[in-house]
Design an enzyme around this catalytic site. Structure first.
Site, PDB file in Angstrom:
ATOM      1  N   SER A  89       0.985  -1.156   0.070  1.00 50.78           N
ATOM      2  CA  SER A  89       0.095  -0.063  -0.019  1.00 50.78           C
ATOM      3  C   SER A  89       1.000   1.313   0.100  1.00 50.78           C
ATOM      4  O   SER A  89       1.883   1.170   0.583  1.00 50.78           O
ATOM      5  CB  SER A  89      -0.879   0.018   1.128  1.00 50.78           C
ATOM      6  OG  SER A  89      -1.561   1.217   1.316  1.00 50.78           O
TER       7      SER A  89
ATOM      8  N   TYR B 255      -2.481  -0.771  10.413  1.00 52.38           N
ATOM      9  CA  TYR B 255      -2.700  -1.047   8.848  1.00 52.38           C
ATOM     10  C   TYR B 255      -1.167  -0.445   8.310  1.00 52.38           C
ATOM     11  O   TYR B 255      -0.801  -1.406   7.299  1.00 52.38           O
ATOM     12  CB  TYR B 255      -3.934  -0.297   8.132  1.00 52.38           C
ATOM     13  CG  TYR B 255      -3.939  -0.461   6.625  1.00 52.38           C
ATOM     14  CD1 TYR B 255      -4.443  -1.694   6.151  1.00 52.38           C
ATOM     15  CD2 TYR B 255      -3.594   0.332   5.704  1.00 52.38           C
ATOM     16  CE1 TYR B 255      -4.582  -1.995   4.695  1.00 52.38           C
ATOM     17  CE2 TYR B 255      -3.607   0.199   4.591  1.00 52.38           C
ATOM     18  CZ  TYR B 255      -4.183  -0.976   3.892  1.00 52.38           C
ATOM     19  OH  TYR B 255      -4.330  -1.260   2.441  1.00 52.38           O
TER      20      TYR B 255
END
Length: 299
Positions: A191, A204
């Site tokens: 990500s 995350y």
């Protein structure tokens, strides 16, 4: 194209004008594509396969929706059969199966919890039993739970986020590795948050940083076996995880902070995975492709 999808031509979506979404929220992760408005665009009808993955077998975690679905469709167009792992999203998985089969290839949906080592072993065994082999593993599934402060991240949330996003990659890779042959490819979904951070996604972002390091280290570990390991680091992408994560008020402007002023649609990520899965990237391993709408980050 199945009901509820509308293809937006390349010129239309590439204009640097903010693209906004209807405020919405889903109370359960990883979210359902069938409930989203508008529905994500998973397939580019102008994409024509050229046999890059002809007769190969691809195993995709989180393959029922979002980026995973788009990749499954693109793999099928390139001639691959696909196994998709999903948690509980029966309707999404059924739609993806139909879309893959519409491309003339087979799709094997497997329901279970990738946080469990035993399920990952079962998924690998079932894929091999059904297709006789595995050529490409795509570790794609993930969860995120925004919090305003690290003080709000409970031990349970931290554990759940790491077990889904990181532990599962270890479990699936260990389960699949014994059947991978030289020339195989492993692709991990990282990500942009691994590089740029995110003030509401501390745990995350930490998992995505771990995935980048896992990708690089696993690449070194498997190089002598002829198995390549790479990653894709998406920017803001319109997937079920977004309405399942953020409050409705934050949905409208989702992705508009990128230079291209919009979030990606899942089909725009798929070619990066096809490149890394195919022999086109035969001299590439341990690398991360950044598909993020023009945001410049460290490699």
């Amino acid at each position: 194209m199945y009901p509820g999808y509308q293809y937006i031509g390349h010129e239309t979506i590439s204009v640097n004008k903010p693209v906004t979404f209807e405020p919405q929220h889903q109370g359960v992760q990883p979210g359902l594509e069938t409930l989203m408005n508008p529905r994500p665009i998973s397939e580019n009808p102008e994409y024509k396969g050229s046999g890059k993955l002809q007769d190969r077998v691809v195993l995709i975690s989180g393959g029922d929706s979002g980026i995973g679905r788009a990749v499954a469709i693109a793999c099928a167009k390139e001639g691959a059969d696909v196994a998709i792992l999903y948690y509980s999203e029966e309707d999404d998985a059924s739609e993806t199966k139909a879309l893959v089969e519409n491309c003339g290839r087979q799709c094997l949906p497997l329901r279970g919890d990738i946080q469990q080592d035993a399920f990952c072993a079962y998924a690998a065994e079932e894929t091999v039993r059904h297709f006789s082999k595995i050529d490409v593993l795509i570790n794609n599934a993930g969860v995120q739970y925004p919090q305003n402060s690290i003080l709000d991240i409970t031990a349970d949330q931290l554990r759940r986020t790491f077990e889904t996003n990181v532990f599962a990659m270890f479990y699936l890779t260990k389960a699949v590795l014994p059947v991978l042959k030289s020339g195989a490819s492993i692709i991990n979904t990282a990500s942009i948050t691994a590089y740029a951070g995110h003030q509401e996604l501390l745990d995350y972002s930490a998992t995505k940083g771990a995935i980048v390091s896992f990708t690089r280290s696993l690449s070194l570990s498997l190089s002598s076996l002829g198995i390549r390991v790479n990653a894709v680091a998406p920017g803001a992408t319109w997937t079920p995880l977004i309405p399942a994560s953020f409050a409705p008020a934050k949905i409208k402007a989702f992705g508009t902070n990128a230079p291209m002023k919009r979030a990606a649609q899942p089909f725009e990520l798929a070619p990066a995975y096809i490149y890394l899965a195919s022999d086109d990237s035969c001299f590439m391993s341990g690398q991360v492709l950044h598909v993020n709408g023009g945001i410049i980050v460290g490699s």
